[in-house]
Design a protein around this motif. Sequence first.
Motif, PDB file in Angstrom:
ATOM      1  N   GLY A 117       0.789  -1.229   0.000  1.00  0.00           N
ATOM      2  CA  GLY A 117       0.000   0.000   0.000  1.00  0.00           C
ATOM      3  C   GLY A 117       0.808   1.259   0.000  1.00  0.00           C
ATOM      4  N   GLY A 118       2.092   1.195   0.415  1.00  0.00           N
ATOM      5  CA  GLY A 118       2.930   2.380   0.382  1.00  0.00           C
ATOM      6  C   GLY A 118       2.915   3.159   1.693  1.00  0.00           C
ATOM      7  N   PRO A 119       3.788   4.146   1.807  1.00  0.00           N
ATOM      8  CA  PRO A 119       3.920   4.916   3.058  1.00  0.00           C
ATOM      9  C   PRO A 119       2.776   5.897   3.284  1.00  0.00           C
ATOM     10  CG  PRO A 119       5.423   5.757   1.399  1.00  0.00           C
ATOM     11  CD  PRO A 119       4.791   4.541   0.805  1.00  0.00           C
ATOM     12  N   VAL A 120       2.582   6.236   4.569  1.00  0.00           N
ATOM     13  CA  VAL A 120       1.569   7.200   4.978  1.00  0.00           C
ATOM     14  C   VAL A 120       2.233   8.228   5.890  1.00  0.00           C
ATOM     15  CG1 VAL A 120      -0.625   7.573   6.159  1.00  0.00           C
ATOM     16  CG2 VAL A 120      -0.252   5.470   4.847  1.00  0.00           C
ATOM     17  N   ALA A 121       2.193   9.494   5.513  1.00  0.00           N
ATOM     18  CA  ALA A 121       2.766  10.557   6.337  1.00  0.00           C
ATOM     19  C   ALA A 121       1.797  10.909   7.454  1.00  0.00           C
ATOM     20  CB  ALA A 121       3.060  11.782   5.489  1.00  0.00           C
ATOM     21  N   ILE A 122       2.314  11.038   8.677  1.00  0.00           N
ATOM     22  CA  ILE A 122       1.509  11.416   9.843  1.00  0.00           C
ATOM     23  C   ILE A 122       2.042  12.751  10.355  1.00  0.00           C
ATOM     24  CG2 ILE A 122       0.697  10.765  12.135  1.00  0.00           C
ATOM     25  CD1 ILE A 122       1.264   7.862  11.417  1.00  0.00           C
ATOM     26  N   ALA A 123       1.294  13.806  10.101  1.00  0.00           N
ATOM     27  CA  ALA A 123       1.657  15.132  10.595  1.00  0.00           C
ATOM     28  C   ALA A 123       0.907  15.383  11.892  1.00  0.00           C
ATOM     29  CB  ALA A 123       1.306  16.196   9.564  1.00  0.00           C
ATOM     30  N   ALA A 124       1.626  15.828  12.926  1.00  0.00           N
ATOM     31  CA  ALA A 124       1.004  16.083  14.225  1.00  0.00           C
ATOM     32  C   ALA A 124       1.858  17.082  14.989  1.00  0.00           C
ATOM     33  CB  ALA A 124       0.874  14.786  15.029  1.00  0.00           C
ATOM     34  N   PRO A 125       1.219  17.980  15.772  1.00  0.00           N
ATOM     35  CA  PRO A 125       1.996  18.935  16.566  1.00  0.00           C
ATOM     36  C   PRO A 125       2.949  18.263  17.545  1.00  0.00           C
ATOM     37  CG  PRO A 125      -0.331  19.538  16.519  1.00  0.00           C
ATOM     38  CD  PRO A 125      -0.233  18.172  15.933  1.00  0.00           C
ATOM     39  N   LEU A 126       2.526  17.089  18.046  1.00  0.00           N
ATOM     40  CA  LEU A 126       3.365  16.392  19.016  1.00  0.00           C
ATOM     41  C   LEU A 126       3.005  14.911  19.016  1.00  0.00           C
ATOM     42  CD1 LEU A 126       5.494  16.494  21.274  1.00  0.00           C
ATOM     43  CD2 LEU A 126       3.621  16.887  22.900  1.00  0.00           C
ATOM     44  N   ILE A 127       4.027  14.079  18.929  1.00  0.00           N
ATOM     45  CA  ILE A 127       3.881  12.635  19.093  1.00  0.00           C
ATOM     46  C   ILE A 127       4.810  12.229  20.231  1.00  0.00           C
ATOM     47  CG2 ILE A 127       4.153  10.370  18.015  1.00  0.00           C
ATOM     48  CD1 ILE A 127       3.764  11.720  15.314  1.00  0.00           C
ATOM     49  N   ARG A 128       4.266  11.624  21.266  1.00  0.00           N
ATOM     50  CA  ARG A 128       5.100  11.276  22.413  1.00  0.00           C
ATOM     51  C   ARG A 128       4.757   9.870  22.904  1.00  0.00           C
ATOM     52  NH1 ARG A 128       1.102  14.788  24.037  1.00  0.00           N
ATOM     53  NH2 ARG A 128      -0.049  14.309  25.949  1.00  0.00           N
TER      54      ARG A 128
END
Length: 317
Positions: free
Chosen positions: A127-138
């Motif tokens: 299926g290929g890559p998926v970009a995850i944009a988020a202000p903060l990942i912790r």
Amino acid sequence: MSDSDPAQAGKGAGQPRRLGLIIPWGIAVLLVIVWSGAWLAVSQGAAERIDAGVAALRQQGWQVSWQARRIGGYPFRVEADFDQLRVVDPSGWGVAAPSVRTQASMLALGDIFVGTQSGLTLLRPQGGPVAIAAPLIRASIQHWDQRPPQLAIVINGPVLTPAPGAAPFWLQRATDLQLYSRPGPDDQGAADVVMHGAVVTADSALGKIAGTGPIDLTFNPVLKRVSAFKGAGWRASVLAWAHGGGTIAVNYFSLTSPTLKLASHDGALVVSDDGHLEGAAQATLAKAEGSEEAPIAFNNGQAWLNGQPVTAAPRAF
């Protein structure tokens, strides 16, 4: 006339006062030197443990790489910062991130905190890559020696975008995503999956059941025989666990959307060799026209709600 010399008497009185100032400062300097030496030893040991862990993963077929690594955090923390970090398991699932920061307290080196403010990319075997944009990942990880470890992952305001030419992903965005795990007695482990304000694709499993959103979901399963969860990568570990008698007890499940509310408190599931969930759970389905008992079942790769096929069964891999 006194036999004592006033000048000598003054010197004798001043020496204790000077020692009273010098000794505390000397102790403080000594403590700084000892602590600095301990920090250098611990930080060097942390780098060596990272390298040893990466070498072990690579021997199992994992792909682990980074462009740059920095060890810091003096004086009270040990930090390892990575640029262009990429971690992929043997089955092809993985993540890549432009910048990742990890840290642990000098007084609790087993409690590790991980974070990124630059987002990350989910790597899929198909299926290929998926970009995850988020202000903060912790994330935080504790009790590494237990199965499952005590894990907490929180992603605020994620927006998920498949790469050009990649297959659609079931989730488009959400207010927040949360995942927790913790070890329990009798070879069991508990998990909590929480999702608020989710918008999903129309042809996904959730989209076919509850519409595109916004959707709130809570899932609290209890995993049994967690000691069998081991292997080279996610897929191999899940299969080893399933073949070792691993099951999922549905402690609580809730799905709420503008069109319905589905809740379950009782069920048992297993994972098939192709990764689909199989089993059944008792549930209550509430819509505008009323509520009713609506059993959920998964078999042969199909999900059934109240005896009607609704979508493909969820997959563990």
